[in-house]
Motif scaffolding. Sequence first.
Motif, mmCIF file in Angstrom:
data_model
loop_
_atom_site.group_PDB
_atom_site.id
_atom_site.type_symbol
_atom_site.label_atom_id
_atom_site.label_comp_id
_atom_site.label_asym_id
_atom_site.label_seq_id
_atom_site.Cartn_x
_atom_site.Cartn_y
_atom_site.Cartn_z
ATOM 1 N N TRP A 35 -14.815 -3.961 7.283
ATOM 2 C CA TRP A 35 -13.652 -4.085 8.171
ATOM 3 C C TRP A 35 -12.415 -4.516 7.383
ATOM 4 O O TRP A 35 -11.323 -3.971 7.568
ATOM 5 N N LEU A 36 -12.590 -5.493 6.478
ATOM 6 C CA LEU A 36 -11.462 -5.938 5.649
ATOM 7 C C LEU A 36 -10.978 -4.809 4.731
ATOM 8 O O LEU A 36 -9.772 -4.648 4.521
ATOM 9 N N ALA A 37 -11.904 -4.037 4.189
ATOM 10 C CA ALA A 37 -11.522 -2.898 3.340
ATOM 11 C C ALA A 37 -10.769 -1.855 4.156
ATOM 12 O O ALA A 37 -9.775 -1.289 3.690
ATOM 13 N N LEU A 38 -11.206 -1.610 5.370
ATOM 14 C CA LEU A 38 -10.524 -0.647 6.241
ATOM 15 C C LEU A 38 -9.113 -1.113 6.560
ATOM 16 O O LEU A 38 -8.170 -0.311 6.563
ATOM 17 N N LEU A 39 -8.951 -2.412 6.785
ATOM 18 C CA LEU A 39 -7.603 -2.949 7.014
ATOM 19 C C LEU A 39 -6.718 -2.762 5.782
ATOM 20 O O LEU A 39 -5.531 -2.443 5.902
ATOM 21 N N GLY A 40 -7.290 -2.949 4.590
ATOM 22 C CA GLY A 40 -6.530 -2.757 3.361
ATOM 23 C C GLY A 40 -6.097 -1.308 3.164
ATOM 24 O O GLY A 40 -4.978 -1.038 2.733
ATOM 25 N N VAL A 41 -6.977 -0.384 3.496
ATOM 26 C CA VAL A 41 -6.641 1.037 3.374
ATOM 27 C C VAL A 41 -5.543 1.398 4.371
ATOM 28 O O VAL A 41 -4.603 2.134 4.044
ATOM 29 N N LYS A 42 -5.632 0.874 5.585
ATOM 30 C CA LYS A 42 -4.593 1.145 6.587
ATOM 31 C C LYS A 42 -3.254 0.563 6.159
ATOM 32 O O LYS A 42 -2.204 1.169 6.386
ATOM 33 N N LYS A 43 -3.294 -0.592 5.516
ATOM 34 C CA LYS A 43 -2.056 -1.193 5.010
ATOM 35 C C LYS A 43 -1.449 -0.327 3.909
ATOM 36 O O LYS A 43 -0.235 -0.112 3.880
ATOM 37 N N ASP A 44 -2.293 0.186 3.012
ATOM 38 C CA ASP A 44 -1.811 1.101 1.972
ATOM 39 C C ASP A 44 -1.204 2.357 2.578
ATOM 40 O O ASP A 44 -0.187 2.863 2.102
ATOM 41 N N GLU A 45 -1.837 2.878 3.624
ATOM 42 C CA GLU A 45 -1.328 4.075 4.293
ATOM 43 C C GLU A 45 0.039 3.797 4.913
ATOM 44 O O GLU A 45 0.950 4.624 4.834
ATOM 45 N N LYS A 46 0.177 2.630 5.485
ATOM 46 C CA LYS A 46 1.452 2.251 6.104
ATOM 47 C C LYS A 46 2.548 2.147 5.038
ATOM 48 O O LYS A 46 3.672 2.613 5.239
ATOM 49 N N ILE A 47 2.234 1.561 3.910
ATOM 50 C CA ILE A 47 3.209 1.425 2.823
ATOM 51 C C ILE A 47 3.576 2.796 2.262
ATOM 52 O O ILE A 47 4.751 3.087 2.012
ATOM 53 N N ALA A 48 2.577 3.661 2.071
ATOM 54 C CA ALA A 48 2.847 4.998 1.534
ATOM 55 C C ALA A 48 3.677 5.818 2.499
ATOM 56 O O ALA A 48 4.574 6.575 2.079
#
Length: 154
Positions: A135-148
């Motif tokens: 779940w924490l990894a998924l949140l990190g990926v979503k954060k990266d997607e938001k930044i990109a």
Amino acid sequence: MLSRIQSLYLFIAALLAFGSMAFPFWTFTTDHVILFGDFMDVQGAGLIVTAGSIGGGILSPLTGIVALATIFLYKNRKLQQTLITLCFVLFAADLLAGLAGGHFLKQYLETKASSVSFAPGSGLFMLLPEPVLFWLALLGVKKDEKIATAYKRL
């Protein structure tokens, strides 16, 4: 790739998945100690117990392999999210296989012995942090997607 926090979460989850194979999922005590875990066979216990043991033996390393592969797909965040979701499903199937196998082994042992005591093993406890890490990894990926996505708008 390795500087991202979700890579650390996925790596730890993979280590836990691989490590859970080395320890018993359940410990049963009758007149002797019986360990139930990945690829641990109990003679005469039945098909569901054997399937639970083999299923856990297949699903644990598969979860670890998918988690490790996900680390290296940092450029394709959509695929990364899909694979992390797959890790959730593999974890749930692994847990279900271990619990079902342990339950039916307990029923089998109760027919053979007058008293059966059982306790969860360290293999079960090694699996439990995995969904939180996914779940924490998924949140990190979503954060990266938001930044990109925000960067692309500029």
